[in-house]
Design an enzyme around this catalytic site. Structure first.
Site, PDB file in Angstrom:
ATOM      1  N   ASN A   7       0.863  -1.180   0.000  1.00 24.26           N
ATOM      2  CA  ASN A   7       0.000   0.000   0.000  1.00 24.26           C
ATOM      3  C   ASN A   7       0.902   1.234   0.000  1.00 24.26           C
ATOM      4  O   ASN A   7       1.511   1.566   1.014  1.00 24.26           O
ATOM      5  CB  ASN A   7      -0.887  -0.030   1.251  1.00 24.26           C
ATOM      6  N   ARG A  91      -2.791  -2.221  -3.309  1.00 21.82           N
ATOM      7  CA  ARG A  91      -3.947  -1.338  -3.132  1.00 21.82           C
ATOM      8  C   ARG A  91      -3.836  -0.212  -4.158  1.00 21.82           C
ATOM      9  O   ARG A  91      -2.825   0.483  -4.212  1.00 21.82           O
ATOM     10  CB  ARG A  91      -3.938  -0.745  -1.733  1.00 21.82           C
ATOM     11  N   HIS A 180     -12.666   3.514   0.081  1.00 18.45           N
ATOM     12  CA  HIS A 180     -12.682   2.607   1.247  1.00 18.45           C
ATOM     13  C   HIS A 180     -13.473   1.338   0.929  1.00 18.45           C
ATOM     14  O   HIS A 180     -13.997   0.686   1.840  1.00 18.45           O
ATOM     15  CB  HIS A 180     -13.329   3.268   2.489  1.00 18.45           C
ATOM     16  N   HIS A 208     -16.844   3.819   8.177  1.00 18.51           N
ATOM     17  CA  HIS A 208     -15.382   3.724   8.280  1.00 18.51           C
ATOM     18  C   HIS A 208     -14.890   5.095   8.737  1.00 18.51           C
ATOM     19  O   HIS A 208     -14.816   6.036   7.953  1.00 18.51           O
ATOM     20  CB  HIS A 208     -14.794   3.348   6.910  1.00 18.51           C
ATOM     21  N   LEU A 209     -14.592   5.200  10.031  1.00 23.42           N
ATOM     22  CA  LEU A 209     -14.207   6.495  10.593  1.00 23.42           C
ATOM     23  C   LEU A 209     -12.751   6.457  11.024  1.00 23.42           C
ATOM     24  O   LEU A 209     -12.415   5.983  12.118  1.00 23.42           O
ATOM     25  CB  LEU A 209     -15.105   6.844  11.797  1.00 23.42           C
ATOM     26  N   GLY A 212      -9.142   9.377   7.189  1.00 22.32           N
ATOM     27  CA  GLY A 212     -10.107   9.515   6.092  1.00 22.32           C
ATOM     28  C   GLY A 212     -11.370   8.808   6.576  1.00 22.32           C
ATOM     29  O   GLY A 212     -11.271   7.813   7.304  1.00 22.32           O
ATOM     30  N   ARG A 241      -9.486  16.851   5.780  1.00 19.33           N
ATOM     31  CA  ARG A 241     -10.287  17.129   4.573  1.00 19.33           C
ATOM     32  C   ARG A 241     -11.640  17.710   4.968  1.00 19.33           C
ATOM     33  O   ARG A 241     -12.224  17.296   5.968  1.00 19.33           O
ATOM     34  CB  ARG A 241     -10.504  15.833   3.777  1.00 19.33           C
ATOM     35  N   ASP A 283      -6.031  14.850  14.923  1.00 17.76           N
ATOM     36  CA  ASP A 283      -6.152  13.556  15.593  1.00 17.76           C
ATOM     37  C   ASP A 283      -7.300  13.594  16.613  1.00 17.76           C
ATOM     38  O   ASP A 283      -7.309  14.443  17.509  1.00 17.76           O
ATOM     39  CB  ASP A 283      -4.824  13.249  16.298  1.00 17.76           C
ATOM     40  N   ARG A 285      -8.048  11.752  19.102  1.00 18.20           N
ATOM     41  CA  ARG A 285      -7.680  11.580  20.510  1.00 18.20           C
ATOM     42  C   ARG A 285      -7.304  12.919  21.144  1.00 18.20           C
ATOM     43  O   ARG A 285      -7.708  13.234  22.272  1.00 18.20           O
ATOM     44  CB  ARG A 285      -6.488  10.622  20.648  1.00 18.20           C
ATOM     45  N   ILE A 332     -11.148   5.699  14.545  1.00 16.39           N
ATOM     46  CA  ILE A 332     -12.120   6.355  15.425  1.00 16.39           C
ATOM     47  C   ILE A 332     -13.311   5.425  15.687  1.00 16.39           C
ATOM     48  O   ILE A 332     -13.751   5.256  16.828  1.00 16.39           O
ATOM     49  CB  ILE A 332     -12.606   7.683  14.790  1.00 16.39           C
ATOM     50  N   GLU A 334     -13.531   2.224  15.687  1.00 17.57           N
ATOM     51  CA  GLU A 334     -13.244   1.056  16.526  1.00 17.57           C
ATOM     52  C   GLU A 334     -12.880   1.442  17.952  1.00 17.57           C
ATOM     53  O   GLU A 334     -13.055   0.644  18.877  1.00 17.57           O
ATOM     54  CB  GLU A 334     -12.077   0.247  15.922  1.00 17.57           C
ATOM     55  N   GLU A 386      -8.437  -4.453   5.696  1.00 15.60           N
ATOM     56  CA  GLU A 386      -8.374  -4.232   4.251  1.00 15.60           C
ATOM     57  C   GLU A 386      -7.272  -5.071   3.616  1.00 15.60           C
ATOM     58  O   GLU A 386      -7.417  -5.558   2.492  1.00 15.60           O
ATOM     59  CB  GLU A 386      -8.118  -2.743   3.971  1.00 15.60           C
TER      60      GLU A 386
HETATM   61  P1  ADP Z   1      -6.140   6.162   8.481  1.00 19.96           P
HETATM   62  O1  ADP Z   1      -7.262   6.759   7.678  1.00 19.96           O
HETATM   63  O2  ADP Z   1      -4.898   7.006   8.490  1.00 19.96           O
HETATM   64  O3  ADP Z   1      -5.911   4.685   8.241  1.00 19.96           O
HETATM   65  P2  ADP Z   1      -6.979   5.270  11.119  1.00 19.96           P
HETATM   66  O4  ADP Z   1      -8.062   4.324  10.726  1.00 19.96           O
HETATM   67  O5  ADP Z   1      -5.723   4.709  11.665  1.00 19.96           O
HETATM   68  O6  ADP Z   1      -6.674   6.307   9.974  1.00 19.96           O
HETATM   69  O7  ADP Z   1      -7.609   6.271  12.208  1.00 19.96           O
HETATM   70  C1  ADP Z   1      -6.872   7.332  12.732  1.00 19.96           C
HETATM   71  C2  ADP Z   1      -7.805   8.114  13.650  1.00 19.96           C
HETATM   72  O8  ADP Z   1      -8.277   7.262  14.693  1.00 19.96           O
HETATM   73  C3  ADP Z   1      -7.124   9.296  14.313  1.00 19.96           C
HETATM   74  O9  ADP Z   1      -7.957  10.434  14.283  1.00 19.96           O
HETATM   75  C4  ADP Z   1      -6.991   8.820  15.753  1.00 19.96           C
HETATM   76  O10 ADP Z   1      -7.028   9.864  16.656  1.00 19.96           O
HETATM   77  C5  ADP Z   1      -8.238   7.981  15.890  1.00 19.96           C
HETATM   78  N1  ADP Z   1      -8.169   7.130  17.075  1.00 19.96           N
HETATM   79  C6  ADP Z   1      -7.365   6.083  17.319  1.00 19.96           C
HETATM   80  N2  ADP Z   1      -7.576   5.609  18.594  1.00 19.96           N
HETATM   81  C7  ADP Z   1      -8.530   6.394  19.135  1.00 19.96           C
HETATM   82  C8  ADP Z   1      -9.187   6.453  20.392  1.00 19.96           C
HETATM   83  N3  ADP Z   1      -8.896   5.598  21.363  1.00 19.96           N
HETATM   84  N4  ADP Z   1     -10.138   7.400  20.593  1.00 19.96           N
HETATM   85  C9  ADP Z   1     -10.444   8.291  19.634  1.00 19.96           C
HETATM   86  N5  ADP Z   1      -9.858   8.292  18.425  1.00 19.96           N
HETATM   87  C10 ADP Z   1      -8.926   7.364  18.168  1.00 19.96           C
END
Ligand code: ADP
Length: 407
Positions: A7, A91, A180, A208-209, A212, A241, A283, A285, A332, A334, A386
Site C-alpha cells: 500500500n 492497493r 474505502h 469507516h471512521l 479519512g 479534509r 487527531d 484523541r 475512530i 473502533e 483491508e
Molecule cells: P487512516 O485513515 O490514516 O488509516 P486510522 O483508521 O488509523 O486512519 O484512524 C486514525 C484516527 O483514529 C485518528 O484520528 C486517531 O485519533 C483515531 N483514534 C485512534 N484511537 C482512538 C481512540 N482511542 N479514541 C479516539 N480516536 C482514536
C-alpha cells in the site's frame, strides 16, 4: 498462499505479508518519509521483535528493496526465498469506471491506472510506483491490483450522478466513485456471518471512521450509496479534509483570498476538517482530550464530525427503507465510545439504541455488539482488515491465472 500486500502513499510504503489459507499475518511494516533526509522504518514480525530504524530511503524502489532485504534476511527467518511469495496484492485507490473487480496487472492495466491519474492525482501515482518497484524485486509472481473504488461500482445512476450537465459525465467521467471499498466490503461480510438473514435481504450501514472517513449504504450485499464522491474529499468531515461544502465557497475564496488553484487544493485537503475546525489537531484523541479540558473549538470540531455521521446514517436509512445493522470501523470507529455514542444519540425513533455499558467496554480488535438487546437496529464495532481482502483477492487471481493464461 503467502501473499505480500503493498500500500503506497506519496512518501510511504506499508506492507503486510499474509498467509491467506490461515488468514494470518506473518509480518507487517511501514517505511515513512521516503525522500526525506531520514526515513523511518518499522518491521513487525508476528513471531518476533518489532524493529525500528532510520536511514535515507530515496524512493519507492529503495523502500521495496529495504522490505525485501528484511523479509529475506536469514536471521529474521520470515521468508526463505522470493519464490515463497506466490502473489503480490497492490492497493490502488482509483480504478475509474473501468475496474469493477480486482485484476491481474498487465501492461494494459498499468496504462488504465495511469489514465486514472487524472481522477486521483494524489493517490494513483504512488500506487503505480509501488507496482513498478515490486515488479522489479518479484518479477516472477503475479501482481494483482485491488481498487478502493471497485466495491462501489454497484451504485445506481441516481446515486452516482451529480446535478451538473450530463455531457460532463460523458466527456470527463465526473461522477461519484466512492472509496474505502475494501473496508466496507470486509466489515459487511463480518456482519453476514452473524445474521441468519440471507445476504440478499440485508441492509447495512458501514461507517469507516479513520483519518479519512466514509459511510456506505449496503443493500443485499451491494453498495448502493456512499459519502465520498468523485474524489476522497467529499462527504464527512475528516482529519484534514473538508468533506461536503457548498461549491460556491470556492469561487468566493478565489476572489477574496486570490488563491491559486493548488493552494485551494491544499486548503481543502490538508488544512480543513478537524484540524481546520479546531485550529488545534487532526487527531481525534487530541481533540477529545482538549475538549475535556474545556476547549470550545475542539468540542465544536467533534460536534460537527458526529453530526455529519448522524446525517449520513439518517439519509441512508431513508435510501434503504431502514437497516438491520450499523457497523463502526477504523481508528475512530473502533476505538472511540464517545464518537459512536454521540453519532447515534437520539436516533431511537429510527430503532437505534446503544447499550452504553457495552459501548464503553469494547476491547481493541474485538468484534462487539453495542446495541441493546431490544434495539431493532443492531450496532456493532467491527475491526477492519483491508489487507486481508487484498491478499485473498490476489491469491484467488494468482491461482486462477496459474491454471489458464486467459484469466
Ligand atoms: P487512516 O485513515 O490514516 O488509516 P486510522 O483508521 O488509523 O486512519 O484512524 C486514525 C484516527 O483514529 C485518528 O484520528 C486517531 O485519533 C483515531 N483514534 C485512534 N484511537 C482512538 C481512540 N482511542 N479514541 C479516539 N480516536 C482514536
Amino acid at each position: 498462499m503467502l501473499v505480500l500486500v503493498i500500500n503506497c502513499g506519496s512518501s510511504s510504503v506499508k506492507y503486510d505479508l499474509i498467509e491467506t489459507k490461515l488468514e494470518k499475518g506473518i509480518c507487517k511494516g511501514i517505511i515513512e518519509r521516503i525522500g526525506a533526509v531520514t526515513s523511518i522504518i518499522k518491521h513487525q514480525p508476528e513471531n518476533g521483535k518489532t524493529v525500528k530504524d532510520t536511514k535515507a530511503i530515496n524512493n519507492h524502489s529503495e523502500a521495496l528493496q529495504e522490505i525485501m532485504n528484511y523479509l529475506l534476511s536469514p536471521e529474521n527467518q520470515i521468508v526463505n526465498s522470493p519464490s515463497d511469495i506466490k502473489a503480490v496484492g497492490h492497493r490502488v485507490v482509483h480504478g475509474g469506471e473501468m475496474f469493477k473487480d480486482s485484476v491481474l496487472i498487465e501492461d494494459n492495466v498499468l496504462e488504465a491506472i495511469e489514465q486514472a491519474i487524472d481522477l486521483a492525482p494524489l493517490h494513483n501515482p504512488p500506487n503505480l510506483k509501488g507496482i513498478q518497484a515490486a515488479q522489479k524485486y518479484l518479477p516472477d509472481v503475479p501482481h494483482v491490483a485491488v481498487f478502493d473504488t471497485a466495491f462501489h461500482h454497484s451504485l445506481p445512476a441516481e446515486a452516482y450522478l451529480y446535478g451538473i450537465p450530463n455531457r460532463l459525465y460523458r466527456r470527463y467521467k465526473i461522477r461519484k466513485y466512492g472509496f474505502h471499498g475494501t473496508s466496507h466490503y470486509f466489515v459487511s461480510r463480518q456482519f453476514y456471518k452473524l445474521t441468519n438473514k440471507p445476504v440478499e435481504e440485508t441492509k447495512v450501514i458501514s461507517c469507516h471512521l479513520g483519518n479519512g472517513a466514509s459511510i456506505a449504504a449496503i443493500k443485499g450485499g451491494k453498495s448502493i450509496d456512499t459519502s465520498m464522491g468523485f474524489t476522497p474529499l467529499s462527504g464527512l468531515v475528516m482529519g484534514t479534509r473538508c468533506g461536503d461544502i457548498d461549491p460556491s465557497i470556492l469561487f468566493y475564496l478565489v476572489e477574496k483570498e486570490e488563491l491559486p488553484l493548488n493552494n485551494l487544493h491544499a486548503l481543502l485537503n490538508r488544512h480543513s476538517g478537524l484540524l481546520g475546525l479546531s485550529g488545534y489537531a487532526a487527531d481525534m484523541r487530541d481533540l477529545i482530550a482538549e475538549a475535556k479540558n474545556g476547549d470550545r473549538r475542539c468540542q465544536q470540531a467533534i460536534d460537527v464530525f458526529c453530526y455529519k455521521v448522524k446525517q449520513h446514517i439518517g439519509s441512508y436509512m431513508a435510501s434503504m427503507n431502514g437497516c438491520d445493522a450499523i457497523l463502526f470501523t477504523a481508528g475512530i470507529g473502533e476505538n472511540s465510545p464517545l464518537i459512536r455514542s454521540k453519532s447515534l444519540a437520539n436516533l431511537n425513533f429510527m430503532g437505534i439504541e446503544i447499550d452504553e455499558e457495552k459501548n464503553n467496554a469494547v476491547k481493541s480488535g474485538v468484534l462487539t455488539k453495542i446495541s441493546t438487546d431490544d434495539s431493532p437496529v443492531a450496532v456493532y464495532v467491527v475491526p477492519t482488515n483491508e489487507e486481508l481482502v487484498i491478499a485473498i483477492d490476489a491469491a484467488k487471481i494468482a491461482q486462477a491465472s496459474a491454471q489458464s493464461p486467459w484469466i
